[in-house]
Scaffold this active site. Structure first.
Site, PDB file in Angstrom:
ATOM      1  N   GLU A 216      26.153 -25.249  21.919  1.00  0.00           N
ATOM      2  CA  GLU A 216      26.627 -24.288  22.918  1.00  0.00           C
ATOM      3  C   GLU A 216      27.966 -23.650  22.549  1.00  0.00           C
ATOM      4  OE1 GLU A 216      26.545 -26.366  26.684  1.00  0.00           O
ATOM      5  OE2 GLU A 216      24.372 -26.093  26.858  1.00  0.00           O
TER       6      GLU A 216
ATOM      7  N   GLU B 183      17.181 -26.653  25.381  1.00  0.00           N
ATOM      8  CA  GLU B 183      17.635 -27.457  26.518  1.00  0.00           C
ATOM      9  C   GLU B 183      17.109 -26.797  27.783  1.00  0.00           C
ATOM     10  OE1 GLU B 183      21.721 -28.542  27.028  1.00  0.00           O
ATOM     11  OE2 GLU B 183      22.073 -28.879  24.885  1.00  0.00           O
TER      12      GLU B 183
END
Length: 439
Positions: free
Chosen positions: A219, A339
């Site tokens: 991320e 995710e």
């Protein structure tokens, strides 16, 4: 005389193999201690995964590969080898084939990288064990190489290391993406990981087919949107560097999937105006030559917390559609929803919001894959086994304790697996098996 020597050698090899298998099956291979006989050719047969256009393929037979998988970030950090093996066994029992996990722990207690270029061999062997067990259970791993967040060190630890060595860098973490010394720390770490020889299997990581892909960073975000070009350059440099060390494995970024401020026609897909101010851009970052596939995350509960379930459903549908379309028509690469997380809120009728949201992603992945398009799979965040409470977050679950979610996962595994089966071999009984979870 010559024949006798050959027979003696073969006998010794056979004895070693039998001893190895007996040791492994009796539990000696289930722990991290004891005698090890790392023999590469005794490992289960498994091929590498590559890509052909917008599809993942098995490089041995060129057949398409579709991914139903999960996240268990904690595998290397677990103090129980039995729980690691059990998590991989359970994942495979649900038909899942890919697990995403951390291959980093920088600074702090039980760190893999104690400080730049110096490692705790005990923790490295824990990572060896994760990879060894993954192959044993026919699971492939996406190994993430650093965290954007502060958990397990992250990019902020790299900046602190540079400051401690006397280098004048700002308190911002953005120099992680630009300062030559910090980039050197990261490259040295990547080289140590990729060139590592597994103490359980005797196979170097770069030659290990149980590794599905390298993920550059979890991320990535910038503290200042003006640092976006630095992130873009960093991705290009590091993806190229990984490929220079390892041509066998896929590489991805680890993006959440936000569109940058220059994408005026796509900003409506973002969960809010804040998402365009983080320095990342899904299309630009994923288009880099040495990035093999795009990655996207999905957290409607966190990103739009005040929205109703109906609004989250509408948002998530648009989010998935936008990224599948861009991957198919603009990037021309596979996209993995690496995710997918949701809270465990139970509705009055006994169903979970999680199941409703997860099913949206699963259905859209399946419909795209059925057409041979870019959506290649999804990974739920995250699965646990009993006794791992210290690694839980608000999205974690033990799948067996949530039968409806378990069934949904198993059904997705089954129908994706059936996609590449020849139609004449897909009997009614095989189709029926997708309707109920395996025992």
């Amino acid at each position: 005389m010559k024949e006798r020597r050959i027979y003696t050698l073969l006998g010794l090899l056979l004895l070693a193999a039998v001893g190895y298998l007996n040791w492994s099956s009796s539990g000696g291979g289930g722990g991290r201690g004891g005698v090890r006989i790392p023999i590469p050719w005794l490992q289960p047969k498994m091929g590498f995964v590559g890509r052909n256009g917008t599809r993942f393929i098995d490089l041995e037979d060129r057949s398409p590969v579709y991914v139903n998988g999960w996240n268990s970030y904690w595998l290397m950090s677990s103090d129980s080898s039995d729980r690691v093996a059990e998590m991989l066994r359970r994942g495979r029992a649900m038909g899942m084939s890919v697990c995403r996990t951390w291959a980093f722990s920088d600074g702090g207690p039980n760190a893999l990288q104690i400080y730049p270029g110096h490692f705790d061999e005990r923790i490295f062997q824990a990572l060896d064990f994760v990879i060894y067990q993954a192959r044993k259970h026919y699971v492939r791993l996406i190994l993430c190489l650093v965290n954007n967040l502060g958990a397990f060190g992250g990019k902020s630890q790299y900046v602190r290391w540079a400051q401690a060595s006397g280098i004048n860098v700002s308190t911002s973490t953005d120099p992680f993406f630009s300062h030559p010394t910090i980039k050197g720390y990261y490259k040295d770490y990547v080289k140590a990981i990729i060139s590592r020889k597994n103490t359980y299997s005797g196979i170097r990581y770069r030659d290990e087919p149980a590794i599905f892909a390298w993920e550059l960073i979890n991320e990535p975000r910038c503290e200042y949107n003006s640092s976006g070009p630095l992130l873009q350059a960093w991705i290009a440099e590091m993806a190229s560097y990984v490929k220079s060390l390892d041509e066998k494995h896929l590489v991805t970024v680890g993006l959440e999937g936000f569109y940058g401020p220059a994408r005026n026609d796509r900003l409506g897909a973002n969960p809010g105006s804040w998402a365009a101010s983080l320095g990342s851009d899904f299309i630009q970052n994923s288009a880099i030559e040495n990035i093999d596939f795009a990655s996207v995350h999905a957290y409607p509960d966190s990103w739009i917390p005040k929205a109703s379930l109906e609004e989250k459903v509408e948002y998530l549908s648009s989010w998935v559609d936008s990224h599948v379309n861009d991957s198919e028509h603009v990037l021309k690469k596979p996209v993995l929803f690496s995710e997918v997380g949701s809270h465990l809120r139970v509705k009055k009728n006994g169903t979970y919001d999680r199941d409703i949201l997860l099913k949206i992603v699963y259905d859209k992945v399946y419909e795209s894959a059925k057409k041979g398009q870019a959506a290649a799979g999804a990974l739920i965040w995250q699965l646990m086994v009993e006794g791992m409470q210290s690694y839980q977050d608000e999205f974690s679950l033990v799948a067996s304790e949530h039968p409806s979610t378990y069934k949904l996962i198993a059904q997705q595994s089954c129908r994706l697996r059936n996609l590449h089966m020849k139609k004449e071999n897909t009997s009614r009984e095989v189709v029926q098996s997708c309707l109920e979870p395996p025992s």
